[in-house]
Design a protein around this motif. Structure first.
Motif, PDB file in Angstrom:
ATOM      1  N   ASP A  33       7.988   9.685 -10.866  1.00 52.60           N
ATOM      2  CA  ASP A  33       7.500   8.908  -9.288  1.00 52.60           C
ATOM      3  C   ASP A  33       6.675   7.882  -9.243  1.00 52.60           C
ATOM      4  OD1 ASP A  33       9.795  10.581  -7.643  1.00 52.60           O
ATOM      5  OD2 ASP A  33       8.169  12.335  -7.293  1.00 52.60           O
ATOM      6  N   VAL A  34       5.321   7.957 -10.561  1.00 54.86           N
ATOM      7  CA  VAL A  34       3.824   6.967  -9.957  1.00 54.86           C
ATOM      8  C   VAL A  34       5.404   5.975 -10.620  1.00 54.86           C
ATOM      9  CG1 VAL A  34       2.083   6.682 -10.837  1.00 54.86           C
ATOM     10  CG2 VAL A  34       2.788   9.434  -9.463  1.00 54.86           C
ATOM     11  N   TYR A  92       0.996  -1.471  -0.117  1.00 60.96           N
ATOM     12  CA  TYR A  92      -0.079   0.097  -0.298  1.00 60.96           C
ATOM     13  C   TYR A  92       0.768   0.571  -0.288  1.00 60.96           C
ATOM     14  CZ  TYR A  92      -3.188   3.652   1.886  1.00 60.96           C
ATOM     15  OH  TYR A  92      -3.609   4.167   1.902  1.00 60.96           O
ATOM     16  N   ARG A  93       0.256   2.527  -1.096  1.00 64.73           N
ATOM     17  CA  ARG A  93       1.891   3.541  -1.297  1.00 64.73           C
ATOM     18  C   ARG A  93       0.852   4.565  -1.326  1.00 64.73           C
ATOM     19  NH1 ARG A  93       4.513  -0.506   0.139  1.00 64.73           N
ATOM     20  NH2 ARG A  93       6.387  -0.768  -0.440  1.00 64.73           N
ATOM     21  N   GLU A  94       0.954   5.739  -0.692  1.00 66.96           N
ATOM     22  CA  GLU A  94       0.522   6.887  -0.916  1.00 66.96           C
ATOM     23  C   GLU A  94       0.772   7.752  -1.453  1.00 66.96           C
ATOM     24  OE1 GLU A  94      -1.160   8.696   2.768  1.00 66.96           O
ATOM     25  OE2 GLU A  94      -2.355   6.842   3.304  1.00 66.96           O
ATOM     26  N   MET A  95       0.638   8.533  -2.330  1.00 63.59           N
ATOM     27  CA  MET A  95       1.114   9.745  -3.184  1.00 63.59           C
ATOM     28  C   MET A  95       0.405  10.919  -2.827  1.00 63.59           C
ATOM     29  SD  MET A  95       3.383   6.915  -6.220  1.00 63.59           S
ATOM     30  CE  MET A  95       5.067   8.831  -6.163  1.00 63.59           C
ATOM     31  N   SER A  96       0.510  11.963  -3.590  1.00 62.00           N
ATOM     32  CA  SER A  96      -0.272  12.755  -3.688  1.00 62.00           C
ATOM     33  C   SER A  96       0.775  13.457  -5.267  1.00 62.00           C
ATOM     34  CB  SER A  96       0.211  14.316  -2.658  1.00 62.00           C
ATOM     35  OG  SER A  96      -0.374  14.922  -3.190  1.00 62.00           O
ATOM     36  N   GLY A  97      -0.275  14.175  -6.087  1.00 63.89           N
ATOM     37  CA  GLY A  97      -0.402  15.097  -7.192  1.00 63.89           C
ATOM     38  C   GLY A  97       0.146  16.549  -7.187  1.00 63.89           C
ATOM     39  N   ALA A  98       0.558  16.659  -5.598  1.00 62.39           N
ATOM     40  CA  ALA A  98       0.831  18.796  -5.285  1.00 62.39           C
ATOM     41  C   ALA A  98       2.809  18.063  -4.942  1.00 62.39           C
ATOM     42  CB  ALA A  98       0.544  18.741  -4.136  1.00 62.39           C
ATOM     43  N   THR A  99       3.501  17.000  -4.882  1.00 63.18           N
ATOM     44  CA  THR A  99       4.355  16.408  -4.394  1.00 63.18           C
ATOM     45  C   THR A  99       4.922  15.961  -5.057  1.00 63.18           C
ATOM     46  OG1 THR A  99       3.915  15.580  -2.477  1.00 63.18           O
ATOM     47  CG2 THR A  99       3.770  17.498  -1.866  1.00 63.18           C
ATOM     48  N   PHE A 105      -3.020   4.209  -3.356  1.00 65.34           N
ATOM     49  CA  PHE A 105      -3.619   5.891  -3.909  1.00 65.34           C
ATOM     50  C   PHE A 105      -2.993   7.483  -4.043  1.00 65.34           C
ATOM     51  CE2 PHE A 105      -4.578   9.145  -0.061  1.00 65.34           C
ATOM     52  CZ  PHE A 105      -5.806  10.077  -0.899  1.00 65.34           C
ATOM     53  N   MET A 106      -3.776   7.871  -4.467  1.00 66.13           N
ATOM     54  CA  MET A 106      -3.052   8.740  -5.632  1.00 66.13           C
ATOM     55  C   MET A 106      -3.938  10.227  -5.318  1.00 66.13           C
ATOM     56  SD  MET A 106      -0.906  10.504  -6.972  1.00 66.13           S
ATOM     57  CE  MET A 106       0.205   9.604  -7.405  1.00 66.13           C
ATOM     58  N   ASP A 107      -3.693  10.785  -3.840  1.00 64.92           N
ATOM     59  CA  ASP A 107      -4.217  12.125  -3.658  1.00 64.92           C
ATOM     60  C   ASP A 107      -3.985  13.116  -4.291  1.00 64.92           C
ATOM     61  OD1 ASP A 107      -6.197  13.703  -2.087  1.00 64.92           O
ATOM     62  OD2 ASP A 107      -4.836  14.437  -0.242  1.00 64.92           O
ATOM     63  N   GLU A 108      -5.515  14.270  -4.621  1.00 61.75           N
ATOM     64  CA  GLU A 108      -4.921  15.575  -5.116  1.00 61.75           C
ATOM     65  C   GLU A 108      -4.047  15.128  -7.394  1.00 61.75           C
ATOM     66  OE1 GLU A 108      -5.582  18.360  -4.355  1.00 61.75           O
ATOM     67  OE2 GLU A 108      -6.141  17.898  -2.325  1.00 61.75           O
ATOM     68  N   ILE A 109      -4.848  14.137  -7.763  1.00 56.53           N
ATOM     69  CA  ILE A 109      -5.103  13.163  -8.746  1.00 56.53           C
ATOM     70  C   ILE A 109      -5.015  14.547  -9.885  1.00 56.53           C
ATOM     71  CG2 ILE A 109      -7.541  12.553  -9.020  1.00 56.53           C
ATOM     72  CD1 ILE A 109      -5.728  10.128 -10.369  1.00 56.53           C
ATOM     73  N   HIS A 110      -6.277  15.383  -9.178  1.00 56.27           N
ATOM     74  CA  HIS A 110      -5.938  16.613 -10.973  1.00 56.27           C
ATOM     75  C   HIS A 110      -4.989  17.897 -10.585  1.00 56.27           C
ATOM     76  CE1 HIS A 110      -7.259  18.611  -6.411  1.00 56.27           C
ATOM     77  NE2 HIS A 110      -7.294  19.226  -7.268  1.00 56.27           N
ATOM     78  N   ARG A 111      -4.325  17.219 -10.071  1.00 59.95           N
ATOM     79  CA  ARG A 111      -2.809  18.060  -9.924  1.00 59.95           C
ATOM     80  C   ARG A 111      -2.308  17.206 -11.095  1.00 59.95           C
ATOM     81  NH1 ARG A 111      -1.358  21.911  -5.397  1.00 59.95           N
ATOM     82  NH2 ARG A 111      -3.020  21.725  -4.532  1.00 59.95           N
ATOM     83  N   PHE A 112      -2.614  16.397 -11.576  1.00 58.32           N
ATOM     84  CA  PHE A 112      -2.476  16.330 -12.928  1.00 58.32           C
ATOM     85  C   PHE A 112      -2.471  16.495 -14.245  1.00 58.32           C
ATOM     86  CE2 PHE A 112       0.256  12.679 -10.579  1.00 58.32           C
ATOM     87  CZ  PHE A 112       1.031  12.604 -10.697  1.00 58.32           C
TER      88      PHE A 112
END
Length: 549
Positions: free
Chosen positions: A226-227, A214-221, A248-255
């Protein structure tokens, strides 16, 4: 023969012929298992099989990562011994996905689940298999307690039973609850405002489903590079263990939508389960091809009753009125509510029996401004202006003033609101009250001259006048009908008697011939038409007859 020399499988810790190790891994460790030499000396637990034999010298440095051994190596030589600290019975074993228990009502005793810890640690072969549990002599290791993390992170629930505010998603007979309980999660997209529980829900899904990856990533950082790296690790883990990793990709709309194309192939092939989160409308900010591969779940703003339960779960307050006021103040944002609560508690100076006393007056004194969700460039911007426009159209001056105040007090550009009222004056009022348009224009000019905060009463004056004015949409409907006619039919020529004839040549061609000057025929009926001849012959009309009553 060298080809028959056994090697130790990195997953099940059993001797396998080296020539058949790949087929053994593809079968999920069920085929080509040879009896080990250690079986005659008695059964050993999976953890014990990795401990150094009695009398063996301790290693001088940390063992390297395990790799498949060659045919010339023996099974025992392919297993690196653990360090003395790792082999000690008192050394704790940190499970890959088992957060410690939380003490909900003691702020400094709350121990949150930290996803970064899972990201940084590579699970051992025994930990990567959900059917293997650590021996009783190796208890799970707890994180050091810390008070530096904000209360909103410390108070995250660790099970779905304490996940409040979204009964339509995690209720007893809801689709998402059934998917989580079955352990077969598809790729999903969580859409909701800030602080509604998207990140917490994603972590609970990862914990409940039980996948070791389980991995957490963010479109903001994070970047697409990295993905891509995490996606490669997820594919390798899936091929090795047979489990489906979760990303888990948070803030995916940043991409950008072009960058979001990367997720299409991994999600389509099932390399990992994607749990994406966004605060923006997916219809506008998410790739349509990715939307077709994910199920969208909408999270709503948390209602005040559920917010009370969240606050009470974090800390016990003395006065119920303070909890209710804080629940309303947060405007459905649990993160804002808990951070505000933490600020109130930290600034409180009254103590009774080792307990902080928080009163309603203290909350009102510290938190002066209501936290309202408003984004000038986001969906809420258009939602509020739409509600204001429809309230004026419906002649509800109370609702019009409410939505107007929501916008201007949240920081909306007052000139934008004034421009919208100019449009309303012609679109919805029109011929019903022709004085509405000059008033709206005057309001716009007044806002330019005076500015905020003094121009708020001018905006309210114009909004109330427009709401009470009689409505007439004849011009608006006629304009739409004309546009449809122009779009669906050819451009008919101007009749010759309506054309201008500035030159002698045009006069000789018949321009202006037969035109009757209307002021010369006052009180007389003039047989003259002004539409194109094709429309005139069929009696084309766009405006209704005026009401003469």
């Amino acid at each position: 023969m060298a080809s028959s020399a056994p090697v130790v499988c990195p997953c099940c810790n059993k001797p396998i012929p080296s020539a058949l190790i790949n087929e053994h891994l593809d079968s999920q460790c069920s085929l080509f298992v040879q009896p080990s030499a250690a079986a005659s000396s008695g059964p050993r637990s999976p953890r014990q099989s990795w401990l150094p034999k009695p009398g063996s010298p301790p290693p001088s440095k940390a063992p390297p990562k395990r790799k498949l051994t060659s045919a010339s190596q023996s099974p025992s030589s392919s297993v690196p011994p653990l360090s003395p600290s790792a082999s000690s019975a008192s050394a704790p074993l940190k499970p890959p996905f088992s957060p410690p228990e939380t003490h909900l009502h003691q702020q400094h005793d709350i121990e949150p689940y930290d996803s970064q810890e899972v990201d940084q640690e590579e699970p051992s072969p025994d930990e990567a298999r959900p059917d293997r549990t650590p021996p009783a002599s190796l208890p799970p290791k707890k994180k050091p307690r810390t008070s530096h993390a904000p209360l909103a992170d410390l108070a995250r629930p660790t099970d779905l039973g304490h996940f409040y505010g979204q009964p339509s998603l995690v209720g007893d007979d809801c689709l998402l609850s059934r998917l989580i309980q079955s352990g077969r999660m598809p790729s999903i997209l969580l859409w909701g405002p800030p602080g509604c529980g998207k990140t917490t829900l994603a972590r609970l899904i990862g914990r409940t489903v039980g996948n070791s990856f389980y991995r957490e990533m963010s479109g903001a950082t994070h970047s697409i590079a990295d993905v891509r790296k995490i996606a490669t690790e997820a594919r390798n883990q899936s091929n090795l263990t047979g489990q489906r990793p979760i990303l888990f990709m948070d803030e995916i709309h940043r991409f950008t939508k072009l960058q979001q194309d990367f997720f299409l192939k991994p999600v389509e092939e099932g390399n990992f389960t994607l749990i994406a989160a966004t605060t923006e409308n997916p219809s506008f900010r998410i790739n349509s091809a990715l939307l077709s591969r994910c199920r969208v779940f909408v999270l709503n703003k948390i209602d005040p009753e559920a917010m009370k339960a969240i606050i009470m779960r974090a800390v016990r307050l003395k006065e119920e009125n303070a909890i209710g006021y804080l629940s309303i103040l947060s405007d459905g944002d649990a993160r804002s509510a808990l951070n505000s609560l933490e600020m109130v508690v930290d600034s409180a100076i009254g103590y009774k029996q080792n307990r902080v006393v928080v009163t309603l007056d203290q909350v009102k004194q510290i938190l002066q401004k209501t936290h309202m969700l408003y984004d000038k460039d986001g969906e809420e911007h258009y939602n509020l202006i739409s509600a204001f426009h429809k309230s004026v159209r419906g002649s509800d001056e109370d609702a019009a003033l409410y939505w107007l105040s929501r916008m201007i007090f949240a920081g909306e550009d007052v000139l934008y609101v004034a421009r919208r009222m100019i449009r309303i004056a012609s679109e919805d009022i029109g011929l019903g009250d022709s004085q509405a348009l000059p008033l709206a224009v005057a309001t716009y000019q007044s806002c330019q001259i005076v500015g905020m905060p003094e121009c708020d009463v001018m905006l309210a004056h114009c909004a109330a006048y427009l709401a009470r004015a009689p409505k007439n949409v004849d011009v608006y409907k006629a304009l739409k009908f004309v546009r449809e006619t122009i779009d669906s039919e050819q451009g008919y020529p101007v009749p010759f008697h309506l054309r201008n004839a500035p030159t002698r040549l045009m006069e000789q061609m018949g321009y202006g011939n037969g035109y009757k000057y209307n002021p010369d025929y006052v009180g007389q009926d003039i047989d003259q038409y002004y539409l194109p001849e094709e429309l005139h012959r069929r009696g084309w009309k766009c405006m209704p007859k005026p009401d003469t009553k």
